[in-house]
Design a protein around this motif. Structure first.
Motif, PDB file in Angstrom:
ATOM      1  N   ASN A  13     -29.504  10.706 -61.615  1.00  0.00           N
ATOM      2  CA  ASN A  13     -30.916   9.911 -61.294  1.00  0.00           C
ATOM      3  C   ASN A  13     -31.393   9.609 -62.705  1.00  0.00           C
ATOM      4  OD1 ASN A  13     -32.965   8.804 -60.036  1.00  0.00           O
ATOM      5  ND2 ASN A  13     -34.161  10.671 -60.127  1.00  0.00           N
ATOM      6  N   LYS A  14     -31.379   8.481 -63.167  1.00  0.00           N
ATOM      7  CA  LYS A  14     -31.937   7.951 -64.444  1.00  0.00           C
ATOM      8  C   LYS A  14     -31.252   8.570 -65.510  1.00  0.00           C
ATOM      9  CE  LYS A  14     -36.204   6.826 -62.282  1.00  0.00           C
ATOM     10  NZ  LYS A  14     -37.717   7.182 -62.066  1.00  0.00           N
ATOM     11  N   GLY A  15     -29.739   8.452 -65.696  1.00  0.00           N
ATOM     12  CA  GLY A  15     -28.922   8.688 -66.394  1.00  0.00           C
ATOM     13  C   GLY A  15     -28.663  10.531 -66.689  1.00  0.00           C
ATOM     14  N   LYS A  16     -29.321  11.170 -65.698  1.00  0.00           N
ATOM     15  CA  LYS A  16     -29.578  12.783 -65.767  1.00  0.00           C
ATOM     16  C   LYS A  16     -28.522  13.247 -64.737  1.00  0.00           C
ATOM     17  CE  LYS A  16     -32.163  16.616 -66.640  1.00  0.00           C
ATOM     18  NZ  LYS A  16     -33.369  17.127 -66.853  1.00  0.00           N
ATOM     19  N   CYS A  17     -27.977  14.328 -64.757  1.00  0.00           N
ATOM     20  CA  CYS A  17     -27.164  14.898 -63.907  1.00  0.00           C
ATOM     21  C   CYS A  17     -27.806  16.198 -63.075  1.00  0.00           C
ATOM     22  CB  CYS A  17     -25.774  15.271 -64.321  1.00  0.00           C
ATOM     23  SG  CYS A  17     -24.892  13.999 -64.913  1.00  0.00           S
ATOM     24  N   TYR A  18     -27.501  16.404 -62.031  1.00  0.00           N
ATOM     25  CA  TYR A  18     -28.400  17.378 -61.511  1.00  0.00           C
ATOM     26  C   TYR A  18     -27.391  18.067 -60.203  1.00  0.00           C
ATOM     27  CZ  TYR A  18     -32.643  15.191 -62.696  1.00  0.00           C
ATOM     28  OH  TYR A  18     -33.745  14.605 -63.495  1.00  0.00           O
ATOM     29  N   TRP A  19     -27.074  19.302 -60.175  1.00  0.00           N
ATOM     30  CA  TRP A  19     -26.452  20.027 -59.129  1.00  0.00           C
ATOM     31  C   TRP A  19     -27.622  20.614 -58.233  1.00  0.00           C
ATOM     32  CZ3 TRP A  19     -21.566  19.378 -58.472  1.00  0.00           C
ATOM     33  CH2 TRP A  19     -20.906  19.129 -59.569  1.00  0.00           C
ATOM     34  N   VAL A  20     -27.352  20.316 -56.895  1.00  0.00           N
ATOM     35  CA  VAL A  20     -28.338  20.763 -56.069  1.00  0.00           C
ATOM     36  C   VAL A  20     -27.806  21.652 -54.700  1.00  0.00           C
ATOM     37  CG1 VAL A  20     -30.176  20.261 -54.349  1.00  0.00           C
ATOM     38  CG2 VAL A  20     -29.986  19.077 -56.518  1.00  0.00           C
ATOM     39  N   LEU A  21     -28.074  22.849 -54.492  1.00  0.00           N
ATOM     40  CA  LEU A  21     -27.644  23.589 -53.249  1.00  0.00           C
ATOM     41  C   LEU A  21     -28.583  23.655 -52.103  1.00  0.00           C
ATOM     42  CD1 LEU A  21     -25.684  25.675 -51.871  1.00  0.00           C
ATOM     43  CD2 LEU A  21     -26.860  27.608 -53.220  1.00  0.00           C
ATOM     44  N   ASP A  22     -28.440  22.944 -51.008  1.00  0.00           N
ATOM     45  CA  ASP A  22     -29.206  22.700 -50.238  1.00  0.00           C
ATOM     46  C   ASP A  22     -28.597  22.700 -48.691  1.00  0.00           C
ATOM     47  OD1 ASP A  22     -31.848  22.415 -48.873  1.00  0.00           O
ATOM     48  OD2 ASP A  22     -32.442  20.571 -50.092  1.00  0.00           O
ATOM     49  N   TYR A  23     -29.129  22.415 -47.523  1.00  0.00           N
ATOM     50  CA  TYR A  23     -28.586  22.359 -46.247  1.00  0.00           C
ATOM     51  C   TYR A  23     -28.201  20.877 -46.350  1.00  0.00           C
ATOM     52  CZ  TYR A  23     -31.049  26.621 -44.573  1.00  0.00           C
ATOM     53  OH  TYR A  23     -31.273  27.636 -44.406  1.00  0.00           O
ATOM     54  N   LYS A  24     -27.149  20.555 -45.804  1.00  0.00           N
ATOM     55  CA  LYS A  24     -26.218  19.544 -45.689  1.00  0.00           C
ATOM     56  C   LYS A  24     -27.096  18.240 -45.232  1.00  0.00           C
ATOM     57  CE  LYS A  24     -22.490  20.998 -43.631  1.00  0.00           C
ATOM     58  NZ  LYS A  24     -20.968  20.971 -43.134  1.00  0.00           N
ATOM     59  N   TYR A  25     -28.127  18.368 -44.225  1.00  0.00           N
ATOM     60  CA  TYR A  25     -28.674  17.366 -43.765  1.00  0.00           C
ATOM     61  C   TYR A  25     -29.906  16.889 -44.556  1.00  0.00           C
ATOM     62  CZ  TYR A  25     -31.839  21.530 -42.515  1.00  0.00           C
ATOM     63  OH  TYR A  25     -32.678  22.722 -42.516  1.00  0.00           O
ATOM     64  N   ARG A 138     -26.195   4.088 -59.455  1.00  0.00           N
ATOM     65  CA  ARG A 138     -25.400   3.027 -59.229  1.00  0.00           C
ATOM     66  C   ARG A 138     -25.169   2.962 -57.678  1.00  0.00           C
ATOM     67  NH1 ARG A 138     -19.701   3.982 -60.942  1.00  0.00           N
ATOM     68  NH2 ARG A 138     -19.536   1.708 -60.472  1.00  0.00           N
ATOM     69  N   LYS A 139     -25.994   3.464 -56.936  1.00  0.00           N
ATOM     70  CA  LYS A 139     -26.086   3.276 -55.543  1.00  0.00           C
ATOM     71  C   LYS A 139     -24.749   3.591 -54.856  1.00  0.00           C
ATOM     72  CE  LYS A 139     -29.810   0.050 -55.650  1.00  0.00           C
ATOM     73  NZ  LYS A 139     -30.234  -1.325 -55.116  1.00  0.00           N
ATOM     74  N   ILE A 140     -24.262   4.792 -55.192  1.00  0.00           N
ATOM     75  CA  ILE A 140     -23.005   5.446 -54.517  1.00  0.00           C
ATOM     76  C   ILE A 140     -23.380   6.571 -53.715  1.00  0.00           C
ATOM     77  CG2 ILE A 140     -20.923   6.405 -54.981  1.00  0.00           C
ATOM     78  CD1 ILE A 140     -20.766   4.668 -57.742  1.00  0.00           C
ATOM     79  N   TYR A 141     -22.961   6.673 -52.585  1.00  0.00           N
ATOM     80  CA  TYR A 141     -22.934   7.859 -51.641  1.00  0.00           C
ATOM     81  C   TYR A 141     -21.767   8.225 -51.352  1.00  0.00           C
ATOM     82  CZ  TYR A 141     -24.642  11.170 -48.350  1.00  0.00           C
ATOM     83  OH  TYR A 141     -24.700  12.119 -47.227  1.00  0.00           O
ATOM     84  N   MET A 142     -21.242   9.480 -51.698  1.00  0.00           N
ATOM     85  CA  MET A 142     -19.823   9.672 -51.161  1.00  0.00           C
ATOM     86  C   MET A 142     -20.099  11.311 -50.635  1.00  0.00           C
ATOM     87  SD  MET A 142     -17.486   7.898 -53.872  1.00  0.00           S
ATOM     88  CE  MET A 142     -15.882   7.968 -53.061  1.00  0.00           C
TER      89      MET A 142
END
Length: 192
Positions: A13-25, A138-142
């Protein structure tokens, strides 16, 4: 996380990387579409729909670049940097992770059999790999949650699919490359 309810997502997001652990939903972009479907099918009432709209993901029903920081501010303890994952593969087991990785490479190379404990251990270690990739820039969801259709809740102008996304993650962020590439554990499958 290890029981499949939670997972790791890599966000950009806005050139910054984040790792997030959360519920899949919580890694769906447009949860409103899901809740509208539940409402139209009669699975939930109008009141339940309104309640869900207020409460889901801290009130962030449609996850966008503009409200992403609002979402992660509500789960601050679940937001990481790649260094936080050092040692994530150091778990108790019958064999250590490095030894297992060498055995898996032998399996891929020559077909040498893995035993049930090795298959199980590979699965446990693979659960520590990211399952989702969301790039707002980049509007990518995988995702790699095979058998689920999370990509259906992405926005129409996004590239969205169930596919391996490891090539999209910068080398400096790849915490699974520690004395070998643990990503290959994701593809180990027990024989039928």
């Amino acid at each position: 996380m290890w029981n499949g309810e939670k997972s790791i997502c890599f966000f950009v997001n806005k050139g910054k990387c984040y790792w997030v652990l959360d519920y899949k939903y919580n890694f769906s972009l447009d949860a409103e579409r899901d809740y509208r479907g539940y409402l139209s099918k009669g699975y939930i009432t109008q009141d339940q729909y309104m309640q869900a709209c207020k409460e889901f993901r801290g009130g962030v029903l449609k996850l966008t670049s503009d409200n992403f920081l609002q979402y992660i501010s509500g789960i601050r303890e679940c937001v990481f940097v790649s260094e936080d994952f050092k040692g994530v593969f150091d778990v108790d087991g019958k064999c250590n992770a490095g030894k297992l990785l060498r055995r898996v490479e032998e399996y891929y190379l020559s077909g040498v059999e893995l035993d049930a404990d090795e298959f199980s251990f590979a699965g446990r270690l693979a659960s520590r790999l990211p399952m989702f990739y969301i790039n707002f820039d980049r509007k990518i969801y995988m995702h790699m949650d095979f058998g689920r259709f999370h990509e259906d809740l992405a926005y129409p102008d996004w590239l969205s699919k169930c596919s391996d996304f490891s090539f999209l993650i910068p080398d400096i962020e790849r915490y699974w490359v520690q004395g070998g590439d643990y990503w290959k554990l994701r593809f180990v499958q027990a024989p039928c």
